[in-house]
Design an enzyme around this catalytic site. Structure first.
Site, PDB file in Angstrom:
ATOM      1  N   CYS A   4       5.592   4.774   9.631  1.00  0.00           N
ATOM      2  CA  CYS A   4       4.869   4.679   8.370  1.00  0.00           C
ATOM      3  C   CYS A   4       5.871   4.878   7.234  1.00  0.00           C
ATOM      4  O   CYS A   4       6.584   5.875   7.206  1.00  0.00           O
ATOM      5  CB  CYS A   4       3.767   5.737   8.303  1.00  0.00           C
ATOM      6  SG  CYS A   4       2.876   5.694   6.743  1.00  0.00           S
ATOM      7  N   ASN A  12       5.600  -2.505  11.763  1.00  0.00           N
ATOM      8  CA  ASN A  12       4.845  -1.900  10.669  1.00  0.00           C
ATOM      9  C   ASN A  12       5.163  -2.603   9.351  1.00  0.00           C
ATOM     10  O   ASN A  12       5.969  -3.537   9.295  1.00  0.00           O
ATOM     11  CB  ASN A  12       5.200  -0.413  10.579  1.00  0.00           C
ATOM     12  CG  ASN A  12       4.027   0.437  10.106  1.00  0.00           C
ATOM     13  OD1 ASN A  12       3.284   0.029   9.234  1.00  0.00           O
ATOM     14  ND2 ASN A  12       3.878   1.608  10.693  1.00  0.00           N
ATOM     15  N   ASN A  70       0.845  -1.198   0.000  1.00  0.00           N
ATOM     16  CA  ASN A  70       0.000   0.000   0.000  1.00  0.00           C
ATOM     17  C   ASN A  70       0.871   1.235   0.000  1.00  0.00           C
ATOM     18  O   ASN A  70       1.981   1.227   0.538  1.00  0.00           O
ATOM     19  CB  ASN A  70      -0.956   0.002   1.188  1.00  0.00           C
ATOM     20  CG  ASN A  70      -0.268   0.439   2.474  1.00  0.00           C
ATOM     21  OD1 ASN A  70      -0.094   1.619   2.717  1.00  0.00           O
ATOM     22  ND2 ASN A  70       0.152  -0.541   3.283  1.00  0.00           N
ATOM     23  N   CYS A  94      14.982 -31.579   0.313  1.00  0.00           N
ATOM     24  CA  CYS A  94      13.980 -32.459  -0.310  1.00  0.00           C
ATOM     25  C   CYS A  94      12.612 -32.456   0.389  1.00  0.00           C
ATOM     26  O   CYS A  94      11.591 -32.397  -0.287  1.00  0.00           O
ATOM     27  CB  CYS A  94      14.524 -33.865  -0.509  1.00  0.00           C
ATOM     28  SG  CYS A  94      15.259 -34.619   0.956  1.00  0.00           S
ATOM     29  N   CYS A 127       4.493 -41.812  -0.952  1.00  0.00           N
ATOM     30  CA  CYS A 127       5.167 -41.132  -2.066  1.00  0.00           C
ATOM     31  C   CYS A 127       4.278 -41.120  -3.316  1.00  0.00           C
ATOM     32  O   CYS A 127       3.679 -42.127  -3.672  1.00  0.00           O
ATOM     33  CB  CYS A 127       6.479 -41.842  -2.365  1.00  0.00           C
ATOM     34  SG  CYS A 127       7.379 -41.132  -3.757  1.00  0.00           S
TER      35      CYS A 127
END
Lengths: 418, 406
Positions: free
Chosen positions: B147, B213, B86, B391, B352
């Site tokens: 901010c 924030n 934003n 893996c 599997c």
């Protein structure tokens, strides 16, 4: 026909693919479309790259996007099939063919040799495309006035829009292919004399009969019925009771077309049971949703005729007996006959080849022409494919015959030159 | 709203006490668009949120030059809003309106936490804001030192909470004006040493810290036009990045503060589910602030958060949320303190799928320890396997685990 996937839906489905290391889907595809690879390109927002991969493997890309029975090929092999459902490969393939418009390739005939293709159906088209890509000049002989064979003429109108086939043919514009349409091919002997090699894929055009009295003249040929609807001169069946005899995919196309033609009731009579029915489940479900009834375990034994018009079909119950064959064999159960009311009876129990070649192909007693892995026939320099050699009956299987034959022909001709 | 019959939740008390105030559950709506409208804040509280932090307000006369569109998404694997960006600013609403909201909400919802968020540009502004909102009846004041847009730091473009001295000084101003009213300082994760900032917050006298924030980010580039995303007529700027993608950053930020500074923490940033919340409790947060998940799926998610949390606590035998706070901290050590063990990859062949994704990963990104058998099953070569743990991460069936070996 399902709706085309949305771009986001296609993206989501593409991301479901596990990208298996050895691509069992590709192995199960008759033309070995590189499926994980094209899906990976879709993921990466490269639909043209995806299209190129599919097209290079499959000359009938747009056609197969619409009608390929993935349930018997790639989707059947998908490792997710029993887990969360297979990847909808055909839908992704179709998304590619319907949304990605890569420029057609440019063609050059770089070789002096000419190769003949007899029959302009899927097998012939695929073979011609591959031969042309390999640089050969190709003569395609097709007795109809347009290429496509069964795909053009004999699929249910509702099931396949023929412009997809035309799009596949458009991709061959500029290719070194001479299309000899609407004329007899001449004998195989003459063709072989004039060409370095030939691919023979004329299809099967002799209707197999039901073998019941009064059949000829009263019972309609399913293939002819389908073709007339395709050609815009289809028989109006408004309000009629229609009985279709069959059990294969063609018979389902006939039932769908009969519904389309306005029939009040359509019953498909099949001599085995639902498990034996050699059809694509998707098509079967489609027929059921359109109201087609199926009378399993029955076969027609006589027509009920009044004043020269059909009033019904007398059917006999069958039961399946295991005689050690590949499939159980239907056996009559006398005493359980019944009558299906019918004003129109359509036969779709298969077709057989003409077997009128002037070279010895060693048919023997076989229903399909024996060929090698490389699609070689018993005759030198003659290769064969399509419905003539296999009952698989799919566009993609026919295409695979054409591709294999083209590569074998190329191998033969280049080896011979050495 | 649909009414779904539900079985009663396990008899677990979700209530928390934060800075002396009891919250019915640990979930608070953070300062965001969802709390910048009286009716929306009301709807959130009615839906079951334990409190709201009203969207940040500033002094009257401070311009709030919003630019639209302000939202953007990070997408991955066909999923929207894996992260959200934003370029919003503080509330456009006049301080009078925010004061009025505080008054109305604290009257209508006496058992909920009604907090106000403020951002000032001078000592006078910070103190005036704190006094006005305290007098309006706010239960808590949160100070946005962080901010990413429209910042008021020491240097242009820098945030207050990127400087420890500035943080300590401004915290002191606010606390001086707020008096007994609890003050939280909302910090940015984008600093070299977050513990240093947390110490400044503490030394400045704040009662707690909100960590943290949104993360300054460039959400994307339109590769046709080369405009940044979001593009406003071909121009763009950096966004504040939030949502599921930043949860690991928040966990680390909160853990760093909790490990080094004794200060109550309100956790914020990337929490979407109850289990995310448990993770944040485990690294030291005492309650959870949520914004992005609500902006995506609505206020009703608080039901799911409470349901999952209550069942988890019942299963684990936790009688209060505080029992979970900091549970992971003793397990977090420096890299050189890690136990050195031998581990190897083990495949459960019955589960599997035979896709070979692990094989490809190990072949091209691991140690070439996996081969595929004739039956298309992965086979681990213990001599080659170093136990890196790649893996199992790639396995779609979750059938690979790392096992300690002698």
């Amino acid at each position: 026909m399902t709706d085309l996937l949305t771009p986001h839906g296609a993206h989501r489905e593409a991301w479901r693919c596990l990208q298996c290391w050895d691509a069992p889907c590709t192995a199960a595809c008759p033309v070995h479309v590189p499926i994980p690879e094209f899906i990976a390109r879709l993921r990466g927002a490269d639909p043209q790259g995806a299209e190129e991969l599919v097209r290079s493997a499959n000359p009938l890309i747009s056609t197969c996007g619409e009608i390929c029975p993935d349930e018997q090929y790639c989707a059947r092999a998908c490792v997710l099939r029993g887990v969360e459902g297979p990847i909808r490969v055909r839908e992704l393939h179709r998304f590619v063919t319907e949304t990605a418009h890569a420029p057609w390739p440019t063609w050059t005939a770089s070789r002096s040799k000419r190769v003949a293709v007899v029959g302009g159906g899927p097998a012939g088209i695929a073979c011609a495309r591959e031969l042309a890509a390999l640089g050969y000049a190709v003569d395609v002989y097709e007795r109809d006035t347009a290429a496509g064979g069964i795909v053009r003429h004999n699929l249910a109108v509702d099931r396949f829009a023929v412009d997809r086939l035309d799009r596949d043919l458009s991709a061959l514009h500029g290719a070194p292919i001479a299309w000899h349409l609407g004329q007899a091919a001449g004998s195989l002997r003459e063709i072989l004399a004039a060409h370095a090699a030939a691919f023979y894929a004329p299809g099967t055009h002799e209707d197999i009969l039901l073998g019941i009295p009064d059949e000829e003249g009263l019972v309609t040929s399913g293939m002819a019925f389908l073709r007339e609807w395709r050609d815009g001169i289809g028989k109006d069946l408004t309000g009629k009771e229609v009985v279709v005899i069959g059990g294969g995919n063609v018979s389902l196309d006939v039932t769908l077309t009969a519904v389309h033609a306005g029939a009040a009731r359509v019953v498909l009579v099949y001599r085995r049971g639902p498990r034996e029915m050699p059809v694509w489940r998707r098509e079967l479900e489609e027929a059921a949703t359109r109201g087609v009834a199926i009378e399993y375990y029955a076969r027609p034994i006589a027509l009920l005729v009044e004043a020269g018009r059909i009033r019904g079909v007398q059917c006999r119950r069958t039961r399946l007996v295991d005689q050690g064959a590949r499939r159980p064999v239907p056996e009559d159960m006398p005493g359980f006959d019944f009558v299906l009311p019918a004003e129109e009876v359509i036969r779709a129990v298969g077709s057989s080849p003409a077997r009128d070649e002037d070279v010895d192909l060693r048919w023997g007693s076989k229903a399909t022409l024996p060929v090698s892995e490389r699609m070689e026939t018993a005759a030198p320099s003659l290769f064969a494919g399509g419905d003539l050699v296999s009952r698989e009956g799919t566009v993609v299987a026919a295409a695979s015959h054409g591709l294999r034959a083209a590569r074998a022909i190329h191998h033969m001709l280049t080896e011979a030159a050495r | 709203m649909r009414s779904i019959p539900v079985r009663p939740l396990p008899a677990v008390d979700l209530a928390v006490v934060f800075l002396g105030r009891r919250l019915e559950n640990p979930f608070i709506l953070s300062a965001a668009p969802s709390t910048d409208d009286l009716d929306m804040a009301r709807a959130g509280l009615e839906a079951g949120w334990a409190g709201v932090v009203l969207k940040t307000t500033s002094m009257e006369g401070t311009p709030v030059p919003l630019a639209y569109p302000m939202m953007s998404t990070m997408e991955w694997a066909g999923r929207r809003l894996v992260g959200m960006g934003n370029i919003d600013l503080i509330s456009e609403h006049h301080i009078d309106a925010v004061e009025e909201r505080v008054r109305v909400l604290s009257r209508e919802f006496p058992t909920k936490l009604i907090a106000a968020s403020i951002m000032g540009s001078s000592k006078e502004a910070w103190q005036a804001l704190a006094r006005r909102l305290r007098d309006a009846g706010a239960h808590l004041i949160e100070c946005s030192f962080s901010c990413p847009q429209g910042s008021m730091g020491e240097r242009p473009g820098a945030m207050l909470a990127q400087s420890a001295p500035a943080t300590e000084k401004a915290t002191g101003w606010v606390k001086e004006a707020a008096g007994d009213l609890p003050v939280l300082i909302k910090i940015t994760p984008q600093v070299a040493d977050v513990a240093e900032i947390a110490r400044a917050v503490k030394n400045g006298g704040a009662d707690g810290i909100t960590a943290s924030n949104s993360v300054p980010a460039l959400m994307g580039v339109d590769i046709e036009t080369f405009a940044p995303i979001p593009s406003l007529g071909g121009f763009g700027t950096y966004s504040g990045f939030t949502g599921p993608a930043i949860k690991p950053l928040t966990l680390r930020t909160v853990a760093e503060i909790a490990r080094h500074v004794s200060l109550p923490i309100s956790g914020n940033g990337g929490i979407s589910t109850w289990s995310d919340a448990v993770e944040l409790f485990a690294v030291g947060a005492q309650n959870i602030q949520i914004c992005t998940a609500v902006m995506h799926h609505g206020f009703r998610i608080v039901d799911d958060l409470c349901s999952g949390l209550a069942r988890y606590m019942a299963r684990k035998g936790f009688t209060k949320v505080a029992d979970m706070v900091g549970k992971a901290l003793p397990h977090i050590v420096e890299h050189d303190e890690l136990p050195r063990r031998q581990v190897r990859s083990r495949v459960d062949e019955t589960a599997c799928l035979r896709c070979g994704v692990c094989y490809v990963a190990c072949r091209d990104g691991g140690h070439r320890a996996i081969t595929m058998s004739e039956e298309r099953l992965p086979v681990v070569d213990d001599e080659r396997c170093v136990g890196c743990g790649l893996c199992p991460l790639t396995c779609p069936a979750g059938c690979i685990r790392m096992e300690a070996v002698a």
